[in-house]
Design an enzyme around this catalytic site. Structure first.
Site, PDB file in Angstrom:
ATOM      1  N   HIS A 157       0.846  -1.192   0.000  1.00  0.00           N
ATOM      2  CA  HIS A 157       0.000   0.000   0.000  1.00  0.00           C
ATOM      3  C   HIS A 157       0.883   1.244   0.000  1.00  0.00           C
ATOM      4  CE1 HIS A 157       1.170  -0.410   4.218  1.00  0.00           C
ATOM      5  NE2 HIS A 157       0.923   0.883   4.335  1.00  0.00           N
ATOM      6  N   ARG A 226       6.936  -8.744  15.868  1.00  0.00           N
ATOM      7  CA  ARG A 226       7.429  -7.411  15.489  1.00  0.00           C
ATOM      8  C   ARG A 226       6.355  -6.352  15.755  1.00  0.00           C
ATOM      9  NH1 ARG A 226       6.965  -4.536  10.603  1.00  0.00           N
ATOM     10  NH2 ARG A 226       8.565  -2.943  10.459  1.00  0.00           N
TER      11      ARG A 226
HETATM   12  O1  LIG Z   1       5.015  -2.129  10.122  1.00  0.00           O
HETATM   13  C1  LIG Z   1       5.563  -1.531   9.221  1.00  0.00           C
HETATM   14  O2  LIG Z   1       6.774  -1.516   9.050  1.00  0.00           O
HETATM   15  C2  LIG Z   1       4.733  -0.772   8.207  1.00  0.00           C
HETATM   16  C3  LIG Z   1       3.543  -0.096   8.796  1.00  0.00           C
HETATM   17  C4  LIG Z   1       2.794   0.663   7.759  1.00  0.00           C
HETATM   18  O3  LIG Z   1       3.128   0.669   6.614  1.00  0.00           O
HETATM   19  C5  LIG Z   1       1.594   1.425   8.130  1.00  0.00           C
HETATM   20  O4  LIG Z   1       1.168   1.403   9.299  1.00  0.00           O
HETATM   21  O5  LIG Z   1       1.028   2.085   7.219  1.00  0.00           O
HETATM   22 FE   LIG Z   2       2.113   2.203   5.510  1.00  0.00          FE
END
Ligand SMILES: O=C(O)CCC(=O)C(=O)O
Ligand SMILES: [Fe+2]
Length: 293
Positions: A157, A226
């Site tokens: 995204h 994570r």
């Molecule tokens: O967890 C990540 O590294 C990406 C999180 C992310 O892309 C978002 O919250 O839009």
């Molecule tokens: Fe993101």
């Protein structure tokens, strides 16, 4: 959608949402036996806890749960941790204050690098603007996954914000970025003490494509849980975003129709990763369509 995610079987996994509520904020983060945060499935509207807002665009469930905060997290936090939510809320509010200041500083530097002065981007300055910028803090959790090759953490995204400041936990990798529409993915590994800055869709629109929105995703890890925290800095609700005329000339025609963040989010809600295409200036939209015929 691309790669392994689209080839994934739809069976074989239990979703990772199996933890019981905890009475202590962060307690579950410290508990090795628990596999996830305790907040799955309580999202009401656009804030709160549960699966990701864009899950509806994908047939497969994401190996993910999150907590979306806009302004004060007290309502949701007090529901999760009735006896002990004040510290969590204080930390989140302090974090948001720091991220806001940093976002404004970074945006100033980014616009300046394009030769723009404060007057060209009056809407950006909350001090001179009665309407504050819209911001969202998103806490992301990706529990360890028994078969990472067949699961998706966060699907590919772009962020809808102007910029996103992302903190990643340093114990596991997961964030990946693509410069070619999702064929090749490059890891963006955490550096302790550093934040990752993503250019979002609004910045792409506001700079007439000079800063390009970043396609990214999060993959999951076999043994490590994570977490990440994404702070999305947007524009004030009523402001129509369009690039200053300094960024538009015969060689750089206006790419997008002016939109507010709200209007853009509506387009994103309908067209997801193709939303930018749908707000293109009509002439360019038609030219693109003709090229595709
Ligand atoms: O967890 C990540 O590294 C990406 C999180 C992310 O892309 C978002 O919250 O839009
Ligand atoms: Fe993101």
């Amino acid at each position: 959608m691309n790669g392994e995610c689209s080839r994934s079987p739809t069976t074989g996994f239990r979703p990772p949402f199996s933890a019981r509520p905890s009475s202590r904020p962060g307690g579950c983060l410290r508990c090795r036996r628990r596999r996830s945060w305790p907040w799955s499935g309580r999202r009401t509207g656009s804030t709160g806890t549960g699966s990701h807002g864009f899950r509806g665009f994908f047939a497969k469930q994401m190996w993910y749960e999150g907590f979306t905060i806009m302004g004060s997290p007290v309502r949701h936090a007090s529901h999760l941790w009735p006896n002990d939510y004040a510290n969590f809320c204080n930390v989140m509010e302090e974090y948001q204050a720091q991220m806001k200041a940093l976002s404004e500083k970074l945006l100033g530097i980014m616009f300046k690098s394009l030769g723009l002065a404060q007057d060209d981007i009056k809407w950006l300055h909350s001090k001179t603007n009665h309407h504050p910028p819209q911001v969202v803090l998103q806490l992301n959790s990706y529990p360890a996954c028994p078969d990472p090759a067949h699961a998706m953490g966060l699907a590919p995204h772009t962020d809808s914000s102007l910029i996103t400041l992302l903190h990643q936990s340093s114990n596991a990798t997961g964030l990946q970025i693509s410069g070619d529409g999702g064929n090749l993915w490059i890891p963006v590994n955490p550096i302790p003490g550093a934040l990752t800055v993503n250019v979002g869709d609004l910045m792409h629109i506001a700079t007439n494509g000079q800063f390009k929105t970043a396609l990214h995703r999060a993959v999951v890890n076999r043994t490590r849980h994570r977490v990440s925290m994404a702070y999305f800095y947007g524009t004030p609700q009523e402001v129509k975003i369009s690039p200053p005329m300094k960024l538009v000339d015969v060689d750089h025609p206006l790419l997008y129709q002016p939109v507010t963040w709200k209007e853009y989010l509506d387009a994103k809600g309908k067209y997801f990763n193709r939303a930018l295409e749908f707000i293109k200036c009509e002439a360019l939209f038609i030219a693109d369509r003709c090229r595709q015929l």
